[in-house]
Enzyme design. Structure first.
Site, PDB file in Angstrom:
ATOM      1  CE  LYS A 126      -4.441   1.018   0.355  1.00  0.00           C
ATOM      2  NZ  LYS A 126      -5.466   0.069  -0.127  1.00  0.00           N
ATOM      3  CG  ASP A 166      -7.384   3.542  -0.608  1.00  0.00           C
ATOM      4  OD1 ASP A 166      -7.823   2.350  -0.579  1.00  0.00           O
ATOM      5  OD2 ASP A 166      -7.507   4.277   0.279  1.00  0.00           O
ATOM      6  CB  THR A 209     -14.394  -1.634  -4.726  1.00  0.00           C
ATOM      7  OG1 THR A 209     -12.968  -1.512  -5.277  1.00  0.00           O
ATOM      8  CG2 THR A 209     -14.118  -1.814  -3.395  1.00  0.00           C
TER       9      THR A 209
END
Ligand code: NDP
Ligand code: 2IT
Length: 450
Positions: A126, A166, A209
């Protein structure tokens, strides 16, 4: 002290100022206790848990950039490459002023097990920066992304580490970062996912998502004789995940009654117009308060603190937290249960505190799908984008959507079966953690201590 307790104490001692990271480690390790006890000698010999909680490497760097007025600024950039036992590091980039090492590490740690659950060969990583893209011009975003990549490019690659979006990072930012990578490396390769459709992006990735969250939640409901049809759904957030979760819930016959952004929340018990929310948030980059311009009968309430109950104060059957971590705390969970909520699907990463999860798990008949499983469709479809890039071809919308749907049904089945295997039927927190962990643990042991 048990092995889990020992490693938790060690993690706390070594990372004193990282509350989000500790929270994520605690959630995973405590629920793994039965598997760890059954394999304790092997795992201890291999220092398996100690290795799992220590990232392979953590890259922290200065990101200087100049705004439209000619004034220079400095942000902090991060990439944590956590674990590549089952595939190249994979995980999103977050641009938000709250970003720090604790947040990137919690996200990277979660990503290891989530990526394993997809069944595809991707490791965990990440990254991001404490940069606020809100209110910046396209030219400022471009300069920031180019400066960010001037350092990051040397650490990533299509077979090394593949970032994506994100919070605060969508198609625009991915495009700018991808362009910078291409220029700096002289390589045209699938080093980012969530790319534009014109240059190697996959159909359905943008929606994946949110769609995946609803597919998995529907599978869980179906398995218990229920469905989204006719249900009132409370959603937090109005970004990428929230938007497409809301859209799919409506397609399945539900009514989305509330959504939010960091400034406030809107409510209409008759159901919101999701296409209008999309126009406001995705196309115009406006605030959710503007919903009242077209629908003056809906209500808008400003948020001054996350302690307020906000979207969790209204009557609903299903809650889909899709904004950020620790959005649902104990009082919020209690309010949801009191107001009739009987199903929670986590779209955001770690949106519920450990105490809130406990409230949900102690409520008889309430179905709780944890983030690692419920939001894995995003990264799962990223892995499908990587496959298409490697093959130099593109699948159709239906091909990708069917693969995503099958993936989410599989994840549901695997976490449900893992819970049953350890005599904890319907404990999907435990089921997801065990199903995700077992493959990574086996791969790490097979590859030797490193
Ligand atoms: P976006 O940036 O598109 O949207 C984020 C939404 O959450 C916005 O409505 C934002 O409001 C709100 N929000 C963000 N931070 C806060 C905060 N501190 N307080 C209150 N509201 C906040 O991000 P995504 O939709 O991509 O991500 C949402 C969640 O889903 C995150 O937890 C992310 O990690 C997770 N996730 C994302 C995936 C993806 O593919 N994008 C995949 C899996 C999980 P505002 O606009 O006012 O900031
Ligand atoms: O949290 C996540 O899984 C993401 N932000 C998506 C990661 C990805 O690589 O698609």
């Amino acid at each position: 002290m048990s092995y889990v307790e020992e490693v938790l104490a060690l993690t706390e001692a070594k990372n004193p100022a990282q509350p989000e990271f500790i929270q994520a480690v605690k959630e995973v390790l405590t629920t793994l206790a039965p598997v760890i006890e059954a394999n304790e000698t092997l795992y201890r010999q291999n220092a398996l848990l100690e290795r799992m909680v220590e990232p392979d490497r953590q890259i922290i760097f200065r990101v200087p950039w100049t705004d439209d007025k000619g004034v220079s600024h400095v942000n902090r950039g991060f990439r944590v490459q956590f674990n590549n036992a089952i595939g190249p590091y994979k995980g999103g980039m977050r641009f938000h002023p709250s970003v720090n090492l604790s947040i990137i590490k919690f996200l990277g740690f979660e990503q290891i097990f989530k990526n394993s659950l997809t069944g595809l060969p991707i490791g965990g990583g990440k990254g991001g920066a404490d940069f606020d893209p809100k209110g910046k011009s396209d030219a400022e975003i471009l300069r920031f992304c180019q400066s960010f990549m001037a350092e990051l490019y040397r650490h990533i690659g299509a077979n090394v580490d593949v970032p994506a979006g994100d919070i605060g990072v969508g198609a625009r930012e991915v495009g700018f970062m991808y362009g910078a990578y291409k220029k700096l490396t002289h390589l045209y390769e699938g080093v980012f996912t969530g790319k534009g459709l014109e240059y190697g992006g996959s159909l359905v990735r943008k929606q994946a998502t949110g769609f995946g969250l609803v597919y998995l939640t529907e599978a869980m409901l179906n398995d218990h004789g229920d469905s989204f049809k006719g249900k009132r759904v409370a959603v937090s957030g109005s970004g990428n995940v929230a938007m497409y979760a809301a859209q799919k819930a409506v397609t399945l016959g539900a009514k989305v009654v509330t959504m939010s952004d960091s400034n406030g929340w809107i409510y209409d018990p008759n159901g919101l117009d999701i296409e209008y929310v999309r126009e406001l948030k995705e196309i115009k980059r406006a605030r959710i308060s503007d919903y009242l311009i077209k629908y003056p009968n809906a209500t808008y309430t400003e948020t001054t603190s996350m302690d307020e109950l906000r979207v969790w104060s209204v009557p609903c059957d299903i809650a889909l937290p899709c904004a950020t971590q620790n959005d649902i705390r104990k009082p919020h969970a209690e309010a949801l249960v009191k107001n009739g909520c009987r199903c929670v699907g986590e779209g955001a990463n770690m949106p519920s505190t450990l105490e809130a999860v406990e409230v949900f798990q102690n409520t008889k008949g309430l179905l709780f799908a944890p983030a690692k499983a419920a939001n894995a469709g995003g990264v799962g479809t990223s892995a499908l984008e990587m496959t298409q890039n490697s093959m130099r071809l593109s699948w159709t919308w239906d091909e990708v959507d069917e693969k995503l749907h099958a993936m989410m049904n599989n994840i549901y089945r695997n976490m449900a079966d893992a819970a049953i295997k350890y005599n904890q039927k319907d404990n999907f927190v435990m089921g997801a953690n065990i199903a995700g962990f077992e493959k990574v643990a086996a791969a790490m042991i097979a590859q030797g201590v490193q």
